[in-house]
Write a protein that holds these residues in place. Structure first.
Motif, PDB file in Angstrom:
ATOM      1  N   THR A 203       7.599  28.351 -40.161  1.00  0.00           N
ATOM      2  CA  THR A 203       8.422  29.424 -39.613  1.00  0.00           C
ATOM      3  C   THR A 203       7.527  30.462 -38.961  1.00  0.00           C
ATOM      4  N   VAL A 204       8.035  31.079 -37.892  1.00  0.00           N
ATOM      5  CA  VAL A 204       7.330  32.142 -37.191  1.00  0.00           C
ATOM      6  C   VAL A 204       8.315  33.278 -36.944  1.00  0.00           C
ATOM      7  N   GLN A 205       7.807  34.436 -36.600  1.00  0.00           N
ATOM      8  CA  GLN A 205       8.665  35.577 -36.316  1.00  0.00           C
ATOM      9  C   GLN A 205       9.501  35.322 -35.059  1.00  0.00           C
ATOM     10  N   ASP A 206      10.694  35.877 -35.039  1.00  0.00           N
ATOM     11  CA  ASP A 206      11.565  35.759 -33.869  1.00  0.00           C
ATOM     12  C   ASP A 206      11.163  36.834 -32.852  1.00  0.00           C
ATOM     13  N   ASN A 207       9.966  36.652 -32.271  1.00  0.00           N
ATOM     14  CA  ASN A 207       9.418  37.633 -31.321  1.00  0.00           C
ATOM     15  C   ASN A 207       9.364  37.109 -29.894  1.00  0.00           C
ATOM     16  N   GLY A 208       9.879  35.900 -29.670  1.00  0.00           N
ATOM     17  CA  GLY A 208      10.014  35.397 -28.312  1.00  0.00           C
ATOM     18  C   GLY A 208       8.941  34.457 -27.829  1.00  0.00           C
ATOM     19  N   ASN A 209       7.845  34.254 -28.591  1.00  0.00           N
ATOM     20  CA  ASN A 209       6.824  33.335 -28.086  1.00  0.00           C
ATOM     21  C   ASN A 209       5.937  32.837 -29.212  1.00  0.00           C
ATOM     22  N   TYR A 210       5.389  31.642 -29.013  1.00  0.00           N
ATOM     23  CA  TYR A 210       4.399  31.085 -29.924  1.00  0.00           C
ATOM     24  C   TYR A 210       3.459  30.196 -29.121  1.00  0.00           C
ATOM     25  N   THR A 211       2.159  30.274 -29.424  1.00  0.00           N
ATOM     26  CA  THR A 211       1.154  29.469 -28.749  1.00  0.00           C
ATOM     27  C   THR A 211       0.656  28.375 -29.692  1.00  0.00           C
ATOM     28  N   ILE A 212       0.750  27.131 -29.254  1.00  0.00           N
ATOM     29  CA  ILE A 212       0.309  25.988 -30.045  1.00  0.00           C
ATOM     30  C   ILE A 212      -1.201  26.067 -30.267  1.00  0.00           C
ATOM     31  N   THR A 213      -1.612  25.796 -31.504  1.00  0.00           N
ATOM     32  CA  THR A 213      -3.036  25.784 -31.849  1.00  0.00           C
ATOM     33  C   THR A 213      -3.495  24.360 -32.143  1.00  0.00           C
ATOM     34  N   ALA A 214      -4.808  24.188 -32.216  1.00  0.00           N
ATOM     35  CA  ALA A 214      -5.361  22.866 -32.538  1.00  0.00           C
ATOM     36  C   ALA A 214      -4.918  22.413 -33.927  1.00  0.00           C
ATOM     37  N   SER A 215      -4.806  23.347 -34.863  1.00  0.00           N
ATOM     38  CA  SER A 215      -4.410  22.974 -36.217  1.00  0.00           C
ATOM     39  C   SER A 215      -2.960  22.503 -36.272  1.00  0.00           C
ATOM     40  N   ASP A 216      -2.124  22.980 -35.344  1.00  0.00           N
ATOM     41  CA  ASP A 216      -0.737  22.513 -35.309  1.00  0.00           C
ATOM     42  C   ASP A 216      -0.650  21.028 -34.976  1.00  0.00           C
ATOM     43  N   LEU A 217      -1.635  20.513 -34.240  1.00  0.00           N
ATOM     44  CA  LEU A 217      -1.586  19.130 -33.757  1.00  0.00           C
ATOM     45  C   LEU A 217      -2.500  18.183 -34.530  1.00  0.00           C
ATOM     46  N   GLU A 218      -3.284  18.726 -35.458  1.00  0.00           N
ATOM     47  CA  GLU A 218      -4.347  17.925 -36.060  1.00  0.00           C
ATOM     48  C   GLU A 218      -3.838  16.745 -36.890  1.00  0.00           C
ATOM     49  N   SER A 219      -2.618  16.812 -37.415  1.00  0.00           N
ATOM     50  CA  SER A 219      -2.108  15.735 -38.270  1.00  0.00           C
ATOM     51  C   SER A 219      -1.488  14.587 -37.495  1.00  0.00           C
ATOM     52  N   TYR A 220      -1.443  14.710 -36.165  1.00  0.00           N
ATOM     53  CA  TYR A 220      -0.741  13.725 -35.350  1.00  0.00           C
ATOM     54  C   TYR A 220      -1.724  12.908 -34.508  1.00  0.00           C
ATOM     55  N   PRO A 221      -1.381  11.653 -34.201  1.00  0.00           N
ATOM     56  CA  PRO A 221      -2.278  10.831 -33.379  1.00  0.00           C
ATOM     57  C   PRO A 221      -2.402  11.395 -31.959  1.00  0.00           C
ATOM     58  N   ASP A 222      -3.629  11.394 -31.447  1.00  0.00           N
ATOM     59  CA  ASP A 222      -3.843  11.883 -30.088  1.00  0.00           C
ATOM     60  C   ASP A 222      -3.127  10.981 -29.088  1.00  0.00           C
ATOM     61  N   ASN A 223      -2.567  11.608 -28.069  1.00  0.00           N
ATOM     62  CA  ASN A 223      -1.845  10.930 -26.984  1.00  0.00           C
ATOM     63  C   ASN A 223      -0.497  10.354 -27.431  1.00  0.00           C
ATOM     64  N   ALA A 224      -0.078  10.697 -28.646  1.00  0.00           N
ATOM     65  CA  ALA A 224       1.232  10.243 -29.118  1.00  0.00           C
ATOM     66  C   ALA A 224       2.344  11.088 -28.498  1.00  0.00           C
ATOM     67  N   THR A 225       3.536  10.541 -28.441  1.00  0.00           N
ATOM     68  CA  THR A 225       4.718  11.298 -28.033  1.00  0.00           C
ATOM     69  C   THR A 225       5.341  11.918 -29.278  1.00  0.00           C
ATOM     70  N   LEU A 226       5.489  13.237 -29.259  1.00  0.00           N
ATOM     71  CA  LEU A 226       6.053  13.960 -30.391  1.00  0.00           C
ATOM     72  C   LEU A 226       7.340  14.648 -29.982  1.00  0.00           C
ATOM     73  N   SER A 227       8.214  14.850 -30.950  1.00  0.00           N
ATOM     74  CA  SER A 227       9.428  15.634 -30.741  1.00  0.00           C
ATOM     75  C   SER A 227       9.200  17.031 -31.311  1.00  0.00           C
ATOM     76  N   PHE A 228       9.429  18.042 -30.480  1.00  0.00           N
ATOM     77  CA  PHE A 228       9.274  19.438 -30.886  1.00  0.00           C
ATOM     78  C   PHE A 228      10.669  20.056 -31.032  1.00  0.00           C
ATOM     79  N   TYR A 229      10.895  20.705 -32.175  1.00  0.00           N
ATOM     80  CA  TYR A 229      12.169  21.375 -32.444  1.00  0.00           C
ATOM     81  C   TYR A 229      11.906  22.859 -32.662  1.00  0.00           C
TER      82      TYR A 229
END
Length: 263
Positions: A203-229
Motif C-alpha cells: 500500500t502507498v499513500q493516495d498522493n497521486g503518484n508512485y515511482t517503481i523501484t528496482a526492489s519492486d521488480l526483484e522477485s520477478y523474472p526479467d523480461n517477463a510480462t506482469l500484470s500491474f493492479y
C-alpha cells in the motif's frame, strides 16, 4: 513502498468456506496494508457484500459488479441503494452457502459517496448523503483512473511512474499489486523456468503518484510480462443486532495493465 512479502492465490474473491482470519471488527476499519485487505476478503462473517469496479489502462469502460454471499442455504442477501434494488435475477445455492453476482453500470453512482448501512432480515439498505455518525457507514472511494509514464521501449523499468487521480477523502491509501503468471508468458523459456505464479502487493499513500523501484521488480523474472493492479478499497462490518448474523461490506476500484519488465 512498504513490502508485504506474501504469495496469494487470489486478491478479489469471496469463498463459501470459512476462514480463520483475525481482524478488528469495529465499524469502518481502515486498510493499513495490503495484508489487512487480504484478511478482510477472507474474514469470517456470515454474510458478505462486495462492490467492484474493474478496468484496464486507457479503457473508457469499467466493469461494475456487485456480489453477495451468505453461509446459509436459501438465504440470499438483497441490496437497495436509496430505494433502487440491485438484487439479482439468479441465485446459486451450494453446500450451505448462497451466492449471487450482478453486473450493473448503475453501480457507478455509489463511488465517491458515503453510505449509511442498515441490515435486517437479509436485506442490506444503503442511503447516500447521510451524516449520522451513530449508524454504520462506509465511504466508497472515487473511481481510480491511471496513467503510466517513463517506460523504456514499452517496458516497465526502475523509474517508471504510475500516476492517478487523488481521492482526498480516501484514508485507506492505494493498493498496488504485481502478478506474474506463467500462463501469460509468450516466451516458453520464461514460463518453463519460472512455473510458479507470484502475486505480491503493497500500500502507498493516495498522493497521486508512485515511482517503481528496482526492489519492486526483484522477485520477478526479467523480461517477463506482469500484470500491474492499482486501486482503492474500503470495508466495514456490521450486524442485524445479533452478533452471530454479521455482515461485511467492501468496495474497490482497480485498474489493471500488463507490461513486460526490464530490471
Amino acid at each position: 513502498m512498504k513490502k508485504i512479502m506474501i504469495v496469494l492465490c487470489s486478491i478479489f474473491l469471496f469463498s463459501c468456506s470459512k476462514e480463520n482470519s483475525d481482524i478488528d471488527r469495529t465499524p469502518e476499519n481502515k486498510v493499513a496494508s495490503f495484508e489487512d485487505y487480504i484478511k478482510f476478503m477472507n474474514t469470517e462473517t456470515k454474510n458478505s457484500l462486495l462492490i467492484q469496479s474493474v478496468s484496464t489502462l486507457n479503457s473508457p469502460n469499467n466493469l461494475f459488479t456487485i456480489s453477495a454471499r451468505s453461509l446459509e442455504s436459501n438465504s440470499a442477501l438483497s441490496f437497495k441503494l436509496d430505494g433502487t434494488d440491485f438484487s439479482p435475477s439468479e441465485i446459486t445455492n451450494n453446500n450451505n452457502c448462497t451466492t449471487w453476482s450482478r453486473t450493473d453500470k448503475d453501480l457507478t453512482e455509489l463511488y465517491g459517496k458515503k453510505l449509511e448501512l442498515s441490515f435486517s432480515n437479509n436485506q442490506v439498505l444503503a442511503r447516500s448523503g447521510s451524516t449520522n455518525e451513530t449508524t454504520t457507514n462506509i465511504f466508497i472511494p472515487e473511481l481510480v483512473s491511471v496513467n503510466v509514464s517513463n517506460l523504456v521501449e514499452g517496458k516497465v523499468v526502475p523509474g517508471t511512474t504510475i500516476t492517478w487521480n487523488i481521492d482526498t477523502a480516501n484514508a485507506n491509501g492505494m493498493i498496488l499489486a504485481i502478478e506474474y503468471s506463467p500462463l501469460a508468458q509468450k516466451e516458453q523459456a520464461i514460463a518453463q523456468t519460472y512455473s510458479t505464479r507470484i502475486m505480491k502487493g503493497s500500500t502507498v499513500q493516495d498522493n497521486g503518484n508512485y515511482t517503481i523501484t528496482a526492489s519492486d521488480l526483484e522477485s520477478y523474472p526479467d523480461n517477463a510480462t506482469l500484470s500491474f493492479y492499482i486501486g482503492r478499497a474500503s470495508f466495514t462490518i456490521t450486524n442485524d443486532g445479533n452478533p452471530n448474523n454479521d455482515l461485511s461490506v467492501g468496495a474497490y476500484t482497480v485498474v489493471r495493465s500488463d507490461f513486460k519488465i526490464d530490471k
